[in-house]
Scaffold this motif. Structure first.
Motif, PDB file in Angstrom:
ATOM      1  N   GLY A  41     -23.227   1.813 105.049  1.00  0.00           N
ATOM      2  CA  GLY A  41     -23.845   1.797 106.383  1.00  0.00           C
ATOM      3  C   GLY A  41     -24.756   0.613 106.555  1.00  0.00           C
ATOM      4  O   GLY A  41     -24.401  -0.514 106.205  1.00  0.00           O
ATOM      5  N   SER A  42     -25.968   0.859 107.078  1.00  0.00           N
ATOM      6  CA  SER A  42     -26.869  -0.217 107.475  1.00  0.00           C
ATOM      7  C   SER A  42     -27.621  -0.802 106.273  1.00  0.00           C
ATOM      8  O   SER A  42     -28.843  -0.829 106.244  1.00  0.00           O
ATOM      9  N   SER A  43     -26.872  -1.276 105.281  1.00  0.00           N
ATOM     10  CA  SER A  43     -27.475  -1.788 104.055  1.00  0.00           C
ATOM     11  C   SER A  43     -26.418  -2.589 103.311  1.00  0.00           C
ATOM     12  O   SER A  43     -25.229  -2.439 103.569  1.00  0.00           O
ATOM     13  N   ASP A  44     -26.862  -3.435 102.357  1.00  0.00           N
ATOM     14  CA  ASP A  44     -25.894  -4.155 101.517  1.00  0.00           C
ATOM     15  C   ASP A  44     -25.499  -3.293 100.307  1.00  0.00           C
ATOM     16  O   ASP A  44     -24.733  -3.733  99.465  1.00  0.00           O
ATOM     17  N   HIS A  45     -26.029  -2.055 100.243  1.00  0.00           N
ATOM     18  CA  HIS A  45     -25.707  -1.137  99.153  1.00  0.00           C
ATOM     19  C   HIS A  45     -24.613  -0.155  99.586  1.00  0.00           C
ATOM     20  O   HIS A  45     -24.649   0.358 100.694  1.00  0.00           O
ATOM     21  N   ILE A  46     -23.682   0.096  98.691  1.00  0.00           N
ATOM     22  CA  ILE A  46     -22.675   1.137  98.905  1.00  0.00           C
ATOM     23  C   ILE A  46     -22.925   2.202  97.841  1.00  0.00           C
ATOM     24  O   ILE A  46     -22.869   1.905  96.640  1.00  0.00           O
ATOM     25  N   ASP A  47     -23.262   3.409  98.272  1.00  0.00           N
ATOM     26  CA  ASP A  47     -23.592   4.469  97.320  1.00  0.00           C
ATOM     27  C   ASP A  47     -22.329   5.088  96.739  1.00  0.00           C
ATOM     28  O   ASP A  47     -21.352   5.332  97.457  1.00  0.00           O
ATOM     29  N   VAL A  48     -22.382   5.345  95.434  1.00  0.00           N
ATOM     30  CA  VAL A  48     -21.242   5.931  94.721  1.00  0.00           C
ATOM     31  C   VAL A  48     -21.654   7.305  94.185  1.00  0.00           C
ATOM     32  O   VAL A  48     -22.685   7.446  93.537  1.00  0.00           O
ATOM     33  N   PHE A  49     -20.838   8.307  94.514  1.00  0.00           N
ATOM     34  CA  PHE A  49     -21.073   9.676  94.041  1.00  0.00           C
ATOM     35  C   PHE A  49     -19.947  10.042  93.086  1.00  0.00           C
ATOM     36  O   PHE A  49     -18.789  10.053  93.495  1.00  0.00           O
ATOM     37  N   THR A  50     -20.295  10.331  91.834  1.00  0.00           N
ATOM     38  CA  THR A  50     -19.269  10.817  90.901  1.00  0.00           C
ATOM     39  C   THR A  50     -19.257  12.338  90.998  1.00  0.00           C
ATOM     40  O   THR A  50     -18.286  13.000  90.696  1.00  0.00           O
ATOM     41  N   ASN A  51     -20.382  12.873  91.463  1.00  0.00           N
ATOM     42  CA  ASN A  51     -20.543  14.307  91.686  1.00  0.00           C
ATOM     43  C   ASN A  51     -21.068  14.401  93.117  1.00  0.00           C
ATOM     44  O   ASN A  51     -21.967  13.648  93.484  1.00  0.00           O
ATOM     45  N   LEU A  52     -20.504  15.293  93.915  1.00  0.00           N
ATOM     46  CA  LEU A  52     -20.855  15.291  95.347  1.00  0.00           C
ATOM     47  C   LEU A  52     -22.312  15.644  95.629  1.00  0.00           C
ATOM     48  O   LEU A  52     -22.800  15.414  96.722  1.00  0.00           O
ATOM     49  N   SER A  53     -23.020  16.188  94.631  1.00  0.00           N
ATOM     50  CA  SER A  53     -24.364  16.671  94.950  1.00  0.00           C
ATOM     51  C   SER A  53     -25.481  15.651  94.733  1.00  0.00           C
ATOM     52  O   SER A  53     -26.624  15.933  95.053  1.00  0.00           O
ATOM     53  N   TYR A  54     -25.178  14.482  94.174  1.00  0.00           N
ATOM     54  CA  TYR A  54     -26.211  13.436  94.102  1.00  0.00           C
ATOM     55  C   TYR A  54     -25.566  12.070  93.920  1.00  0.00           C
ATOM     56  O   TYR A  54     -24.462  11.948  93.395  1.00  0.00           O
ATOM     57  N   LYS A  55     -26.305  11.039  94.324  1.00  0.00           N
ATOM     58  CA  LYS A  55     -25.841   9.644  94.201  1.00  0.00           C
ATOM     59  C   LYS A  55     -25.935   9.214  92.750  1.00  0.00           C
ATOM     60  O   LYS A  55     -26.984   9.382  92.120  1.00  0.00           O
ATOM     61  N   ALA A  56     -24.869   8.651  92.213  1.00  0.00           N
ATOM     62  CA  ALA A  56     -24.876   8.187  90.817  1.00  0.00           C
ATOM     63  C   ALA A  56     -25.497   6.790  90.717  1.00  0.00           C
ATOM     64  O   ALA A  56     -26.377   6.537  89.911  1.00  0.00           O
ATOM     65  N   PHE A  57     -25.029   5.857  91.567  1.00  0.00           N
ATOM     66  CA  PHE A  57     -25.556   4.491  91.589  1.00  0.00           C
ATOM     67  C   PHE A  57     -25.072   3.814  92.861  1.00  0.00           C
ATOM     68  O   PHE A  57     -24.329   4.413  93.654  1.00  0.00           O
ATOM     69  N   SER A  58     -25.483   2.569  93.064  1.00  0.00           N
ATOM     70  CA  SER A  58     -25.030   1.817  94.241  1.00  0.00           C
ATOM     71  C   SER A  58     -24.328   0.533  93.827  1.00  0.00           C
ATOM     72  O   SER A  58     -24.765  -0.144  92.891  1.00  0.00           O
ATOM     73  N   LEU A  59     -23.246   0.218  94.536  1.00  0.00           N
ATOM     74  CA  LEU A  59     -22.636  -1.116  94.435  1.00  0.00           C
ATOM     75  C   LEU A  59     -23.393  -2.008  95.414  1.00  0.00           C
ATOM     76  O   LEU A  59     -23.898  -1.512  96.429  1.00  0.00           O
ATOM     77  N   ARG A  60     -23.485  -3.319  95.146  1.00  0.00           N
ATOM     78  CA  ARG A  60     -24.238  -4.210  96.028  1.00  0.00           C
ATOM     79  C   ARG A  60     -23.434  -5.432  96.403  1.00  0.00           C
ATOM     80  O   ARG A  60     -22.863  -6.085  95.529  1.00  0.00           O
ATOM     81  N   PHE A  61     -23.393  -5.756  97.688  1.00  0.00           N
ATOM     82  CA  PHE A  61     -22.716  -6.971  98.172  1.00  0.00           C
ATOM     83  C   PHE A  61     -23.322  -8.212  97.528  1.00  0.00           C
ATOM     84  O   PHE A  61     -24.527  -8.249  97.270  1.00  0.00           O
TER      85      PHE A  61
END
Length: 323
Positions: free
Chosen positions: A303-323
């Protein structure tokens, strides 16, 4: 990239590679970044593994839509669609295989393309955008073969019901149109904002997201996100989410939705919001589930960020990819 560029970046579109090991993401600057999920998910991943293996400028305007078909990545910019070879992108070669433009009436204005989907039934690409029309590209012969006319304002989203040979489209005019893909005729037109249970006049009447699963349709935007039964053409559940939803998807016995607000909403089919999972961007445009690879089964959100959040488990964010 300069700090200002990153500050004002928005991610609009995502697509996983057919093998499921890579993710392509498109932003407001016309760039596409290719990330290696296998590197980012590996036990010895470093910060560098979360950066793109390749970033290139694909279009002049924002990349509002990305999708993968066979071994190709298809991207849409202002008034044009390009195809890229996944095998070449992985080798860091970014040269389009082809670029095509729908047959627009006027050559002066270049309408943006907001949404694309493959119709597997006849191997065509359904394209919706700023000229209020749906353009259908025959992928085998590389020619635009037909135009579906009926919307009175631009089209935000398209979906396909392959079994029923139907194409669905949602637009700024507040209508969801159901088309017969064989004849190109509009079979039904649902004006969602006219249903009291869905209407939210304070947000407007536009339909920004639309998806189908056999006899069911999810749609929302100005009106509340709602679940519809397509045989009876009536809403069965309304989801009490604030703001406009920009993308929603069916997942197992749930619905995942993103839009205004820094979270992924988990909803039950009956209408209950079960959870809202925090994300990095303050507002979200795109969510994608990687079903192409069991090993790299993730949910990615941008969305409105250069970060793309990655969820390996649907209940919390694992890490972010960055442009």
């Amino acid at each position: 990239k300069g700090p200002l560029t990153l500050l004002h970046m928005s991610v609009f579109s995502q697509s996983f590679s057919p093998c499921g090991r890579f993710l392509a993401a498109g932003n407001n600057y016309g760039e596409i970044a290719i990330f290696s999920l296998s590197a980012a998910l590996s036990p010895d991943a470093t910060g560098l593994s979360q950066k793109p293996v390749l970033t290139f400028t694909a279009h002049e305007g924002p990349v509002f839509s990305l999708l993968s078909a066979d071994c190709h990545l298809l991207s849409a910019g202002n008034g044009e669609i390009s195809a890229w070879s996944w095998a070449e992108l992985i080798k860091k070669n970014a040269k389009p295989l082809w670029t095509k433009r729908p047959n627009y009436k006027s050559s002066l204005e270049i309408p943006e393309i907001n949404s694309m989907i493959i119709n597997p039934g006849d191997n065509s690409l359904i394209v919706g955008g700023g000229d209020n029309n749906i353009h259908i590209l025959d992928l085998e012969h590389g020619v635009f073969k037909s135009v579906l006319q009926g919307h009175s304002d631009y089209i935000h989203c398209v979906s396909v019901r392959e079994r029923e040979a139907e194409i669905l489209s949602g637009g700024e005019d507040g209508a969801v149109r159901i088309w017969d893909s064989r004849t190109g005729q509009c079979a039904h037109c649902i004006e969602v904002y006219k249903y009291e249970s869905c209407a939210r006049p304070q947000y407007g009447k536009w339909i920004s997201c639309l998806t189908t699963d056999s006899d069911w349709m999810l749609c929302g935007g100005g009106p509340s996100l709602s679940l519809w039964h397509l045989r009876s053409l009536s809403p069965t559940s309304i989801f009490p989410l604030t703001g406009c939803q920009r993308q929603a998807t069916f997942y197992q016995d749930m619905i995942l939705a993103v839009g205004e607000g820094p979270f992924v909403s988990h909803c039950l089919l009956g209408g209950e919001v079960k959870a809202q999972i925090p994300c990095t961007p303050q507002s979200l445009n795109t969510l994608q589930l990687n079903t192409n690879s069991t090993e790299h089964r993730v949910l990615t959100v941008g969305g409105s960020s250069d970060h793309i959040d990655v969820f390996t488990n649907l209940s919390y964010k694992a890490f972010s990819l960055r442009f």
